[in-house]
Design a protein around this motif. Structure first.
Motif, PDB file in Angstrom:
ATOM      1  N   GLU A  43      38.023   2.436  11.789  1.00 21.84           N
ATOM      2  CA  GLU A  43      37.109   2.667  12.910  1.00 21.84           C
ATOM      3  C   GLU A  43      36.102   1.530  13.064  1.00 21.84           C
ATOM      4  O   GLU A  43      35.806   1.106  14.194  1.00 21.84           O
ATOM      5  CB  GLU A  43      36.389   4.009  12.718  1.00 21.84           C
ATOM      6  N   SER A  65      46.270  12.811  12.881  1.00 18.71           N
ATOM      7  CA  SER A  65      45.375  13.482  11.936  1.00 18.71           C
ATOM      8  C   SER A  65      46.094  14.591  11.178  1.00 18.71           C
ATOM      9  O   SER A  65      45.851  14.806   9.983  1.00 18.71           O
ATOM     10  CB  SER A  65      44.163  14.065  12.673  1.00 18.71           C
ATOM     11  N   THR A  83      43.831   5.828  20.227  1.00 17.48           N
ATOM     12  CA  THR A  83      42.651   6.083  21.068  1.00 17.48           C
ATOM     13  C   THR A  83      42.831   7.338  21.913  1.00 17.48           C
ATOM     14  O   THR A  83      41.859   8.008  22.248  1.00 17.48           O
ATOM     15  CB  THR A  83      42.381   4.877  21.984  1.00 17.48           C
ATOM     16  N   ASP A  84      44.064   7.650  22.264  1.00 16.81           N
ATOM     17  CA  ASP A  84      44.355   8.876  23.015  1.00 16.81           C
ATOM     18  C   ASP A  84      44.073  10.092  22.133  1.00 16.81           C
ATOM     19  O   ASP A  84      44.526  10.159  20.988  1.00 16.81           O
ATOM     20  CB  ASP A  84      45.819   8.872  23.459  1.00 16.81           C
ATOM     21  N   SER A  85      43.327  11.056  22.644  1.00 20.81           N
ATOM     22  CA  SER A  85      42.873  12.179  21.818  1.00 20.81           C
ATOM     23  C   SER A  85      44.028  13.023  21.278  1.00 20.81           C
ATOM     24  O   SER A  85      43.985  13.485  20.127  1.00 20.81           O
ATOM     25  CB  SER A  85      41.904  13.064  22.611  1.00 20.81           C
ATOM     26  N   LYS A  86      45.062  13.225  22.072  1.00 32.11           N
ATOM     27  CA  LYS A  86      46.192  14.039  21.603  1.00 32.11           C
ATOM     28  C   LYS A  86      46.997  13.302  20.539  1.00 32.11           C
ATOM     29  O   LYS A  86      47.405  13.889  19.532  1.00 32.11           O
ATOM     30  CB  LYS A  86      47.075  14.436  22.782  1.00 32.11           C
ATOM     31  N   LYS A  94      45.814  10.992  18.630  1.00 35.23           N
ATOM     32  CA  LYS A  94      44.932  10.936  17.462  1.00 35.23           C
ATOM     33  C   LYS A  94      45.006  12.242  16.676  1.00 35.23           C
ATOM     34  O   LYS A  94      45.033  12.238  15.437  1.00 35.23           O
ATOM     35  CB  LYS A  94      43.494  10.669  17.919  1.00 35.23           C
ATOM     36  N   ALA A  95      45.073  13.357  17.397  1.00 37.19           N
ATOM     37  CA  ALA A  95      45.152  14.666  16.748  1.00 37.19           C
ATOM     38  C   ALA A  95      46.454  14.809  15.962  1.00 37.19           C
ATOM     39  O   ALA A  95      46.468  15.335  14.842  1.00 37.19           O
ATOM     40  CB  ALA A  95      45.044  15.774  17.789  1.00 37.19           C
TER      41      ALA A  95
END
Length: 215
Positions: free
Chosen positions: A78, A99, A90-93, A95-96
Motif C-alpha cells: 500500500e 483478501s 484497486t477494484d473493490s470486488k 480486492k475483496a
C-alpha cells in the motif's frame, strides 16, 4: 517517508522471506539487520522491543515499527502502490476476492504446510526424528487444501484473479519448502496447481530471495 526501511531477521525464516519478496516485487530498497536466532537474539533486547513475541521479521520505517510478515507485506504494497508490481487490486470486488485468498493462505494453507515443513525439513536439519504419524495427518490435510486450490485455479490464473497479488505472494516460502520434499507429488499431480506454482516460483523477485540462502 524517505527513510530507509530496515528489516530485522534471517533469510532462513519463511516469514522473513514473505516480507522481503514483497519489497523486491515493489522494487523498494531496504537494509537487512541480521538476527542471530541460533544465539536466541530474537528472544532478547533489542529485538524483543520490536516484536514482543520474539519472532522474525520486524520492520522499521522511520518511526513506524511493524511485525507479522503479512501485515508488513500489506503495508509495503500500500505504501508503495505506484512502484513495481501492483499487489493489491484497486477494484473493490477484486480486492475483496484477493483478501479472501490471503485469509485462506493464513488459516488453511500455512498451518498445514508449516507443520509439514517442520517435520520434513527442519527436524532433519536439527538432527531430530521426523514423526511419521504427524506427517501422515498433515499430508491428508494438505491434499484437501490443494483440491480446493485446483478447483479455484481451474477458473483463474492466480488465486485472487487474473493478476499476481499478495494472495499468491504469501504462499511462496512454504511452497518452496514443499518442493524440497515428497509433498511436491501432490502439487505435480494437480495440473492447475502445478502451473501456478511454476509461475510464481519463477518470479525474479523470488529468485532474489532464494539467492540470499546460498552460502
Amino acid at each position: 517517508m524517505g527513510t530507509t526501511i530496515k528489516v530485522h531477521g534471517t533469510p532462513l525464516s519463511s516469514a522473513f522471506q514473505r516480507a522481503v519478496v514483497c519489497l523486491h516485487e515493489k522494487e523498494v530498497d531496504y537494509e537487512l539487520v541480521p538476527v542471530d536466532m541460533r544465539a536466541g537474539a530474537h528472544k532478547q533486547q533489542p529485538f524483543i522491543s520490536l516484536n514482543p513475541f520474539g519472532q522474525v521479521p520486524a520492520l522499521e520505517h522511520g518511526d513506524l515499527q511493524l511485525f507479522e510478515s503479512r501485515a508488513i507485506s500489506k503495508y509495503i504494497a500500500e505504501e508503495y502502490a505506484q512502484k513495481g508490481t501492483q499487489l493489491i487490486p484497486t477494484d473493490s470486488k477484486k480486492k475483496a476476492i484477493a483478501s479472501v485468498w490471503m485469509e485462506v493462505e493464513a488459516h488453511q494453507f500455512d498451518p498445514v504446510t508449516s507443520k509439514l515443513g517442520w517435520e520434513l525439513l527442519f527436524k532433519p536439519m536439527f538432527g531430530l526424528t521426523t514423526d511419521q504419524t504427524v506427517v501422515d495427518e498433515y499430508e491428508a490435510k494438505l491434499v484437501k487444501v490443494l483440491d480446493v486450490y485446483e478447483n479455484r485455479l481451474s477458473k483463474s490464473k492466480y488465486l485472487g484473479g487474473d493478476c499476481f497479488t499478495l494472495a499468491d505472494l504469501h504462499h511462496l516460502p512454504n511452497l518452496q519448502g514443499l518442493l524440497g520434499t515428497n509433498m511436491k507429488n501432490h502439487i505435480e499431480s494437480r495440473p492447475h496447481v502445478k502451473a501456478w506454482v511454476v509461475d510464481i516460483t519463477a518470479r525474479p523477485a523470488w529468485a532474489k530471495v532464494l539467492a540470499m540462502l546460498k552460502p
